[in-house]
Design a protein around this motif. Structure first.
Motif, PDB file in Angstrom:
ATOM      1  N   SER A 153       0.797  -1.241   0.000  1.00 37.89           N
ATOM      2  CA  SER A 153       0.000   0.000   0.000  1.00 37.89           C
ATOM      3  C   SER A 153       0.824   1.282   0.000  1.00 37.89           C
ATOM      4  O   SER A 153       0.278   2.355  -0.215  1.00 37.89           O
ATOM      5  CB  SER A 153      -0.929   0.031   1.227  1.00 37.89           C
ATOM      6  N   LYS A 154       2.125   1.192   0.230  1.00 36.42           N
ATOM      7  CA  LYS A 154       2.953   2.396   0.400  1.00 36.42           C
ATOM      8  C   LYS A 154       4.148   2.399  -0.552  1.00 36.42           C
ATOM      9  O   LYS A 154       4.655   1.357  -0.968  1.00 36.42           O
ATOM     10  CB  LYS A 154       3.486   2.483   1.833  1.00 36.42           C
ATOM     11  N   ASN A 165      10.079  10.477   2.005  1.00 36.84           N
ATOM     12  CA  ASN A 165       8.670  10.713   1.703  1.00 36.84           C
ATOM     13  C   ASN A 165       7.963   9.367   1.600  1.00 36.84           C
ATOM     14  O   ASN A 165       8.478   8.438   0.964  1.00 36.84           O
ATOM     15  CB  ASN A 165       8.491  11.464   0.379  1.00 36.84           C
ATOM     16  N   TYR A 167       4.372   7.709   0.349  1.00 38.18           N
ATOM     17  CA  TYR A 167       3.149   7.964  -0.408  1.00 38.18           C
ATOM     18  C   TYR A 167       2.217   6.757  -0.295  1.00 38.18           C
ATOM     19  O   TYR A 167       2.687   5.613  -0.213  1.00 38.18           O
ATOM     20  CB  TYR A 167       3.467   8.195  -1.891  1.00 38.18           C
ATOM     21  N   GLU A 168       0.918   7.020  -0.306  1.00 38.93           N
ATOM     22  CA  GLU A 168      -0.057   5.940  -0.401  1.00 38.93           C
ATOM     23  C   GLU A 168      -0.277   5.628  -1.875  1.00 38.93           C
ATOM     24  O   GLU A 168      -0.617   6.521  -2.669  1.00 38.93           O
ATOM     25  CB  GLU A 168      -1.367   6.339   0.284  1.00 38.93           C
ATOM     26  N   THR A 171      -3.623   6.536  -3.469  1.00 37.91           N
ATOM     27  CA  THR A 171      -3.742   7.973  -3.745  1.00 37.91           C
ATOM     28  C   THR A 171      -2.983   8.346  -5.011  1.00 37.91           C
ATOM     29  O   THR A 171      -3.480   9.118  -5.853  1.00 37.91           O
ATOM     30  CB  THR A 171      -3.227   8.792  -2.555  1.00 37.91           C
ATOM     31  N   GLU A 190       0.965  15.744  -2.284  1.00 40.05           N
ATOM     32  CA  GLU A 190       1.592  15.753  -0.962  1.00 40.05           C
ATOM     33  C   GLU A 190       1.817  14.308  -0.508  1.00 40.05           C
ATOM     34  O   GLU A 190       0.929  13.466  -0.645  1.00 40.05           O
ATOM     35  CB  GLU A 190       0.671  16.454   0.048  1.00 40.05           C
ATOM     36  N   PRO A 191       2.994  14.019   0.034  1.00 37.47           N
ATOM     37  CA  PRO A 191       3.190  12.675   0.572  1.00 37.47           C
ATOM     38  C   PRO A 191       2.280  12.422   1.770  1.00 37.47           C
ATOM     39  O   PRO A 191       1.868  13.363   2.461  1.00 37.47           O
ATOM     40  CB  PRO A 191       4.670  12.657   0.974  1.00 37.47           C
ATOM     41  N   TRP A 192       1.968  11.171   2.005  1.00 36.34           N
ATOM     42  CA  TRP A 192       1.171  10.785   3.171  1.00 36.34           C
ATOM     43  C   TRP A 192       1.921  11.152   4.450  1.00 36.34           C
ATOM     44  O   TRP A 192       1.341  11.653   5.399  1.00 36.34           O
ATOM     45  CB  TRP A 192       0.893   9.286   3.100  1.00 36.34           C
ATOM     46  N   GLN A 193       3.235  10.942   4.433  1.00 35.66           N
ATOM     47  CA  GLN A 193       4.078  11.349   5.556  1.00 35.66           C
ATOM     48  C   GLN A 193       5.414  11.849   5.031  1.00 35.66           C
ATOM     49  O   GLN A 193       5.949  11.317   4.057  1.00 35.66           O
ATOM     50  CB  GLN A 193       4.349  10.183   6.516  1.00 35.66           C
ATOM     51  N   ARG A 194       5.946  12.876   5.701  1.00 32.89           N
ATOM     52  CA  ARG A 194       7.328  13.297   5.490  1.00 32.89           C
ATOM     53  C   ARG A 194       8.097  12.952   6.755  1.00 32.89           C
ATOM     54  O   ARG A 194       7.656  13.273   7.855  1.00 32.89           O
ATOM     55  CB  ARG A 194       7.426  14.805   5.265  1.00 32.89           C
TER      56      ARG A 194
END
Length: 349
Positions: A153-154, A165, A167-168, A171, A190-194
Motif C-alpha cells: 500500500s505504500k 517521503n 506515499y499511499e 492515492t 503531498e506525501p502521506w508522511q514526510r
C-alpha cells in the motif's frame, strides 16, 4: 545446513541491482550492471544457474524489477530512460525520459503502477498497462532520491539530506488518473508522511516489510533503522537503530556502508549486506542478529530473496572501501545460497 555456490557467467562490470521475480513458483532473477547489460538468470533444481538472456542498453543500468510476469522487466538507466522489456523477444519500449540518470524503478502489482526515481529529483508514475488512458505523471521531490521501496500500500522514497517521503499508492493511482489533462501532467501530490531519517548519515538503501507494517533503512555509516508506518505515538516509540558491519582492524572499529537490505518474504526477518563483504540476518521484532555468513571477496552490492523464501542471491562488486580502484579477479560475482528450513526464521523466545 545451507549450500552456496557462485554462478558461472556474472556481469563484466560493477553490479547495481539484483531482483527475483515475485512469482513464488519461479526462481528467475534479473541483474543490472554498469557494463550496460541486464542479465536474466534462472536457478534450477539441480543447483545450476542458467543465463537465459542478456539485454543491452545504451548506458549503465542502475536498477531493474520484474513486471506483471516472468517475461516482463522494467529498467532504470543512466541514459535517462525508463524501459519496459519483454525478455523472450527483447522488445523494448521507453515509458518515459527523465532529465538525469534514473536511479530506481519499482512495480506495484496491486495498483498497476511502474514508479521510477531519477537524479533530476523527480518521480515518474507510469501506468503498467500499455492501454491505460492516462500518461506518465511527474512528482517533484525536495532532494535527490537514493532508494525506492514498495509495500502493498505504500511507496517509500529515501533521499539526500536524510529525507524520506511516504506515499499511499492508492492515492498516487487515483491522482494520476484524475490529472491526465494537467499541465505536462506534473502533479503536486503531498506525501502521506514526510520523515527525517533516524540515522545521522546519508541513506544508502530502504526496503519495506512484507506485511506492510513498516520499513528498514541503512546508512553509509554502518547503521540500520527500523520504523513503522503507523504514525501513532505508540508505534513510533517502537522504532530503533543499531550498529552493524564494523570490522576490527588493529584494535580500531572500521565502519562500512550498509549497501543493501532485503526482507524475507515469508518470515519477515531481513538481510543486510555491507561494504565489508558480509551478509547478516536480523530479527526486526526481537532486535537481534540471527546469523552472519562468511565474508565474501568484495563489497556486497545487492541482495534478493526468491519469492518462496528458499534462496538468497547475493551480488558482490568492489566498493573501493580499501582505496584500491582496480578490479581484482573474483571481485564481481553472484552467489546463490540455498537456505535451510530454519536458517532465516525468527528464533523462539
Amino acid at each position: 545446513m545451507s549450500a552456496q555456490w557462485d554462478i558461472a557467467e556474472p556481469p563484466s562490470d560493477a553490479i547495481s541491482a539484483l531482483r527475483f521475480s515475485s512469482d513464488s513458483a519461479s526462481r528467475r532473477f534479473a541483474v543490472a550492471s554498469w557494463d550496460k547489460y541486464v542479465y536474466i538468470y534462472e536457478v534450477s533444481d539441480d543447483k545450476q544457474c542458467l543465463l537465459l538472456n542478456k539485454i543491452e542498453h545504451r548506458a549503465p543500468v542502475l536498477d531493474v524489477c520484474f513486471g506483471k510476469d516472468n517475461d516482463e522487466i522494467y529498467t532504470a538507466c543512466l541514459d535517462w530512460d525508463v524501459r519496459r522489456i519483454q525478455i523472450s523477444s527483447n522488445e523494448q519500449t521507453v515509458l518515459s525520459t527523465h532529465d538525469a540518470g534514473v536511479r530506481n524503478v519499482v512495480y506495484s502489482k496491486e495498483h498497476g503502477l511502474v514508479i521510477s526515481a531519477a537524479w533530476d529529483s523527480t518521480v515518474h508514475v507510469h501506468p503498467a498497462s500499455p492501454d491505460a488512458e492516462w500518461p506518465t505523471a511527474t512528482i517533484n521531490l525536495p532532494s535527490k532520491p537514493f532508494s525506492l521501496s514498495l509495500s502493498s500500500s505504500k511507496l517509500v522514497v529515501a533521499m539526500a539530506n536524510r529525507a524520506l517521503n511516504i506515499y499511499e499508492l492508492a492515492t498516487l493511482a487515483k491522482e494520476c488518473k484524475n490529472s491526465a489533462n494537467a499541465l505536462q501532467n506534473r502533479l503536486d501530490i503531498e506525501p502521506w508522511q514526510r520523515r527525517e531519517s533516524s540515522l545521522k548519515f546519508m541513506t544508502r538503501a530502504v526496503d519495506c516489510m512484507p506485511g506492510d507494517e513498516g520499513y528498514a533503512t541503512s546508512s553509509i555509516e554502518g547503521r540500520v533503522a527500523v520504523e513503522w508506518f503507523d504514525p501513532s505515538n505508540e508505534s513510533q516509540a517502537r522504532k530503533y537503530a543499531f550498529k552493524c558491519h564494523r570490522q576490527p582492524v588493529d584494535d580500531v572499529d572500521v565502519v562500512y556502508p550498509v549497501n543493501s537490505i532485503a526482507f524475507h518474504p515469508v518470515h519477515g526477518t531481513f538481510a543486510t549486506g555491507g561494504g565489508d563483504g558480509v551478509v547478516a540476518i536480523w530479527d526486526a521484532i526481537a532486535k537481534r542478529r540471527i546469523r552472519i555468513y562468511p565474508k565474501l571477496a568484495s563489497s556486497i552490492a545487492a541482495m534478493s530473496f526468491s519469492a518462496d523464501g528458499r534462496i538468497l542471491a547475493t551480488a558482490i562488486s568492489p566498493g573501493f572501501e580499501d582505496g584500491k580502484e582496480e578490479l581484482a579477479e573474483g571481485s564481481i560475482a553472484i552467489y546463490i545460497r540455498e537456505l535451510g528450513e530454519n536458517e532465516v526464521k525468527k528464533k523462539a523466545k
